[in-house]
Design a protein around this motif. Structure first.
Motif, PDB file in Angstrom:
ATOM      1  N   ARG A 122       0.828  -1.209   0.000  1.00  0.00           N
ATOM      2  CA  ARG A 122       0.000   0.000   0.000  1.00  0.00           C
ATOM      3  C   ARG A 122       0.864   1.261   0.000  1.00  0.00           C
ATOM      4  NH1 ARG A 122      -5.290  -0.156   1.111  1.00  0.00           N
ATOM      5  NH2 ARG A 122      -5.211   1.809   2.238  1.00  0.00           N
ATOM      6  N   PRO A 127      -1.682   8.364  -5.095  1.00  0.00           N
ATOM      7  CA  PRO A 127      -1.704   7.201  -5.999  1.00  0.00           C
ATOM      8  C   PRO A 127      -1.892   7.574  -7.470  1.00  0.00           C
ATOM      9  CG  PRO A 127      -3.424   7.016  -4.310  1.00  0.00           C
ATOM     10  CD  PRO A 127      -2.630   8.221  -3.999  1.00  0.00           C
ATOM     11  N   PRO A 155       3.055   5.837 -11.608  1.00  0.00           N
ATOM     12  CA  PRO A 155       2.826   4.894 -12.708  1.00  0.00           C
ATOM     13  C   PRO A 155       2.838   3.455 -12.202  1.00  0.00           C
ATOM     14  CG  PRO A 155       5.091   5.643 -12.740  1.00  0.00           C
ATOM     15  CD  PRO A 155       4.434   6.355 -11.596  1.00  0.00           C
ATOM     16  N   VAL A 156       1.999   3.216 -11.200  1.00  0.00           N
ATOM     17  CA  VAL A 156       1.948   1.930 -10.528  1.00  0.00           C
ATOM     18  C   VAL A 156       0.475   1.567 -10.437  1.00  0.00           C
ATOM     19  CG1 VAL A 156       2.279   0.814  -8.284  1.00  0.00           C
ATOM     20  CG2 VAL A 156       4.019   2.377  -9.154  1.00  0.00           C
ATOM     21  N   ASN A 157       0.114   0.342 -10.804  1.00  0.00           N
ATOM     22  CA  ASN A 157      -1.281  -0.062 -10.690  1.00  0.00           C
ATOM     23  C   ASN A 157      -1.404  -1.282  -9.802  1.00  0.00           C
ATOM     24  OD1 ASN A 157      -1.702   1.061 -13.978  1.00  0.00           O
ATOM     25  ND2 ASN A 157      -2.736   1.908 -12.213  1.00  0.00           N
ATOM     26  N   THR A 158      -2.598  -1.469  -9.264  1.00  0.00           N
ATOM     27  CA  THR A 158      -2.805  -2.506  -8.266  1.00  0.00           C
ATOM     28  C   THR A 158      -3.918  -3.457  -8.699  1.00  0.00           C
ATOM     29  OG1 THR A 158      -2.247  -0.863  -6.600  1.00  0.00           O
ATOM     30  CG2 THR A 158      -3.228  -2.894  -5.807  1.00  0.00           C
ATOM     31  N   PHE A 186      -6.436  -5.697  -6.788  1.00  0.00           N
ATOM     32  CA  PHE A 186      -6.861  -5.787  -5.398  1.00  0.00           C
ATOM     33  C   PHE A 186      -7.331  -7.200  -5.065  1.00  0.00           C
ATOM     34  CE2 PHE A 186      -7.133  -1.418  -6.592  1.00  0.00           C
ATOM     35  CZ  PHE A 186      -6.712  -0.738  -5.473  1.00  0.00           C
ATOM     36  N   ALA A 226     -12.151  -5.177  -6.588  1.00  0.00           N
ATOM     37  CA  ALA A 226     -12.619  -3.780  -6.599  1.00  0.00           C
ATOM     38  C   ALA A 226     -12.984  -3.316  -8.006  1.00  0.00           C
ATOM     39  CB  ALA A 226     -11.570  -2.846  -5.972  1.00  0.00           C
ATOM     40  N   ARG A 232      -7.478  -4.506 -16.247  1.00  0.00           N
ATOM     41  CA  ARG A 232      -7.684  -3.114 -15.897  1.00  0.00           C
ATOM     42  C   ARG A 232      -6.398  -2.493 -15.357  1.00  0.00           C
ATOM     43  NH1 ARG A 232     -11.742  -1.348 -11.112  1.00  0.00           N
ATOM     44  NH2 ARG A 232     -10.043  -2.258  -9.907  1.00  0.00           N
ATOM     45  N   ALA A 233      -5.667  -3.283 -14.553  1.00  0.00           N
ATOM     46  CA  ALA A 233      -4.436  -2.755 -13.969  1.00  0.00           C
ATOM     47  C   ALA A 233      -3.297  -2.706 -14.985  1.00  0.00           C
ATOM     48  CB  ALA A 233      -4.040  -3.603 -12.756  1.00  0.00           C
ATOM     49  N   PRO A 289       1.551   0.160 -16.539  1.00  0.00           N
ATOM     50  CA  PRO A 289       2.290   0.678 -15.373  1.00  0.00           C
ATOM     51  C   PRO A 289       3.736   0.210 -15.402  1.00  0.00           C
ATOM     52  CG  PRO A 289       0.952  -1.214 -14.750  1.00  0.00           C
ATOM     53  CD  PRO A 289       0.616  -0.901 -16.180  1.00  0.00           C
TER      54      PRO A 289
END
Lengths: 315, 407
Positions: free
Chosen positions: B97, B122, B126-129, B131, B135, B196-197, B202
């Motif tokens: 996180r 966030p 240039p970082v994607n998560t 979850f 989500a 999506r991420a 990223p």
């Protein structure tokens, strides 16, 4: 052949039993809904039928109705019969009151939404233990009668009221600002009366919002404003719709607030209808006005719900 | 800038905070090479994608202070499949996180390609998560979900559509692009969350226990799928899990965490064969612990004597000086049963035999007492000897099977 015949016996038995069970549960459901249907019938549908019938009758001179069919009540809504040559003349007086009322109701709804949304969001983002206290605070106004609360507003905004006295005492103004018996007073009263009805449904829908979705949106480069418009508002739409309906409809038919704070000078639909049954002694006209209001609300509602629910579905 | 921060730079929020890509340190970030069409060539081969330097994260105030991360430092290389492994509450999700920007470190720096991103929100990283709960936005279709990040970056409609189509193909979800996210299965939601991420390309993809909600078979499939995606996109993956098997099979390198600290960083083989601490050995795989006494030591190998007066030579990690009473660790598959108790290094009685299909576990009650020692035998058609419960057996160790570890 034999096996098929054998197996079909218990099968059909089971099917029969199932059909019976469905029938029984359907009967029970009907029985359970009976009290609600009775109440709606006696206190909802029946009076509506009476109003509808009365609106097509002729007014008796001292109140009540004469049993004689007439569409005068509806004609009188927009026209006035000339006393001398008996022709119909367009008189928009009632229509103007209706439009004014709609305007009041719309402004009330919009401002309630603008004030209520941040409030509800704030409440929904508190720790769970705190939230119930906030809900309690919002419901405090419901503990006393609207009439009493409206009279209290009157004491605050009248010429010798709290605000004017304070401003004069501080030397900000030397003459009291007239606020009571103005459109401003009615608007203020409506906002005060209906704000909780906006906050509560908004809160209940924001409370259910999955805040991980907001994190996901931030993660996907959405700024705070984009998160609000693209995630929070679309997902709290059921609450927004419920809140707007709960504020708009009663605000449109408000009676006490414009009567007291408008001083009988600035009428709204509710006062107009009440007048027909009171000093106006024209029950059919009152009934017709009530039905016209109801029809207008239903039509507006139909378009509102159709538009907004469509938006929810298509993102 | 590679990840299109053009519009983010203009964002009115947090104007005092520098956006990623602001050229403050003087280091220029090169254009991102390649695209999703092919394998992306790393911009700076062998360089660190993420560098965590002395990061502390404290939650709560005053008496209730809890250090979720206690001065953690780790470097994650470009194009690496890096796993943060540890039991729940070890701080692995907190670290993730902090890298994502949902929380800010109490102290320390987080560098992305050499630039400190710790203070950035966030939406400027240039970082994607991906979850744990996926989500996904319930009010959008599969395609709208995948395109959301690109849309927020202000990409042209045509470009968004093209990339979404690519992503749908990458995760094999073309047929379901118009569905709502509530109308697809858990495994499909997982794929959408991944797409999506990955869609905004990223620099680093963060995955927070993304497979934990899937059933066993689907999880296995997705493990292979994730490796494939990582290989095809060339994006650095940081994967959080508490499942040691998942970590071993998927990772290039693993960081084992416990109580807010990183205990060991290494390849799966390093971590499994040469655990640095007792906790690591215990947490990853099954391990036997044997008490013994160090008799002598020389060049990283100690001679340890058991209560039965048998001795064994055991390696130990660098920087650790074993003396006196120590605990030896031996993997169950690095030991073998012999029918004659006298021929084994240690001896005992077979207490239990557990059949696992692929292999059999023999639980041996040691003569010296203590915990049961487990020996794992791979099952084959021609298992030479069969043992019965209650039989006296000896246990032999393979060479280098035993290690002395810090408690």
């Amino acid at each position: 052949m034999t096996t098929a015949a054998l197996s079909s016996v218990p099968l059909s038995k089971a099917a029969l039993f199932e059909a019976q069970a469905v029938k029984i549960s359907a009967r029970r459901n009907r029985l359970l809904s009976l009290p609600a249907l009775l109440i709606i019938g006696i206190f909802g549908v029946l009076p509506l039928i009476i109003i509808c019938v009365y609106s097509f009758l002729v007014a008796a001179p001292y109140g009540g109705v004469q049993w004689q069919f007439s569409t005068d009540a509806y004609l009188n809504f927009l026209f006035q019969r000339d006393i001398f040559d008996d022709t119909l003349q367009f008189t928009p007086d009632f229509l103007i009151i209706y439009l004014r009322s709609f305007l009041f109701a719309v402004v009330t709804t919009v401002i309630c939404l603008l004030l209520g949304f941040p409030t509800a969001y704030f409440m929904a983002t508190r720790p769970p233990a705190q939230r119930n206290w906030w809900v309690l605070l919002i419901t405090i106004p419901f503990w006393s009668n609207l009439l009493v609360r409206t009279l209290a507003i009157m004491f605050i905004i009248r010429d010798e009221g709290l605000i004017n006295n304070a401003l004069i005492g501080l030397g900000v103004i030397d003459k009291p600002i007239t606020m009571l018996y103005t459109n401003f007073a009615i608007q203020l009263g409506l906002l005060y009366a209906f704000l909780p009805f906006m906050v509560l449904p908004l809160y209940s829908s924001l409370e259910k919002l999955d805040f991980r979705l907001i994190e996901a949106a931030y993660d996907l480069y959405a700024t705070r404003r984009q998160v609000l418009w693209r995630v929070i508002i679309p997902l709290s739409k059921p609450g927004i719709i419920a809140g707007c309906l709960l504020v708009f409809i009663p605000a449109l038919g408000a009676y006490v607030t414009p009567l007291i704070l408008g001083g009988g000078i600035h009428l709204m639909i509710g006062d107009l209808i009440a007048q027909q049954f009171g000093s106006g002694r024209n029950w059919p006209l009152g009934c017709a006005q009530a039905l016209i209001l109801m029809t207008a609300v239903l039509v507006a509602l139909y378009f509102y719900v159709r538009n907004t629910s469509g938006k929810v579905q298509h993102g | 800038m590679g990840i299109a921060f053009e519009n983010q730079l203009a964002a009115p929020q947090l104007p005092s905070r520098p956006a990623y890509g602001d050229n403050q340190t003087g280091t220029h970030l090169p254009e991102r090479a390649g695209s999703l069409n092919g394998v992306i060539v790393p911009e700076q081969p062998g360089k660190n994608a993420i560098e965590v330097r002395g990061v502390r994260k404290v939650f709560g105030t005053g008496e209730n202070q809890v250090a979720a991360l206690d001065t953690v430092s780790v470097s994650i290389r470009e194009n690496e499949f890096f796993t943060l492994l540890g039991p729940s509450g070890c701080g692995k999700t907190t670290l993730l996180r902090l890298i994502a920007g949902f929380d800010f470190p109490t102290a320390g720096e987080i560098l992305l390609h050499g630039q400190d991103i710790a203070p950035l929100p966030p939406f400027k990283r240039p970082v994607n998560t991906v979850f744990q709960s996926y989500a996904l936005f319930p009010h959008m279709t599969v395609a709208q979900n995948i395109g959301f990040g690109l849309e927020m970056l202000g990409k042209a409609r045509a470009e968004i559509e093209a990339r979404v189509a690519q992503m749908l193909k990458l995760v094999k979800m073309e047929a379901l692009k118009a569905r709502r996210t509530s109308e697809i299965s858990g495994g499909q939601q997982q794929r959408v969350a991944l797409a999506r991420a990955l869609a905004p390309q990223p620099k680093v993809l963060l995955l927070d226990e993304p497979l934990s909600a899937l059933d066993y078979k689907l999880r296995k499939e997705m493990q292979i799928e994730l490796k494939r995606l990582q290989h095809e996109t060339g994006i650095t993956f940081i994967f959080v899990t508490h499942d040691q098997e998942e970590a071993l099979t998927m990772s290039d390198r693993i960081a084992v965490m416990s109580a807010g600290k990183i205990l060991q960083v290494g390849t799966p083989r390093d971590i499994y064969d040469r655990p640095a601490e007792r906790f690591v050995a215990d947490f990853i795989g099954e391990t036997n612990f044997l008490p013994g006494t160090v008799v002598s030591k020389q060049a990283g190998v100690a001679t340890v004597k058991f209560a039965s007066s048998a001795t064994i030579s055991a390696g130990y990690p660098e920087g650790f000086d074993p003396t006196g009473e120590v605990t030896l660790v031996v993997r169950p598959e690095h030991a073998d049963l012999v029918p004659d108790p006298a021929k084994g290094t240690i001896a005992g009685t077979l207490a239990n035999i557990v059949y696992f299909g692929t292999d059999t576990h023999y639980h041996v009650k040691l003569d010296g007492g203590g915990e049961n020692f487990i020996v794992r035998h791979q099952n084959s058609r021609s298992s030479p000897v069969t043992y019965a419960t209650g039989a006296k057996v000896g246990i032999q160790f393979e060479e280098d099977a035993a290690r002395v570890l810090k408690d």
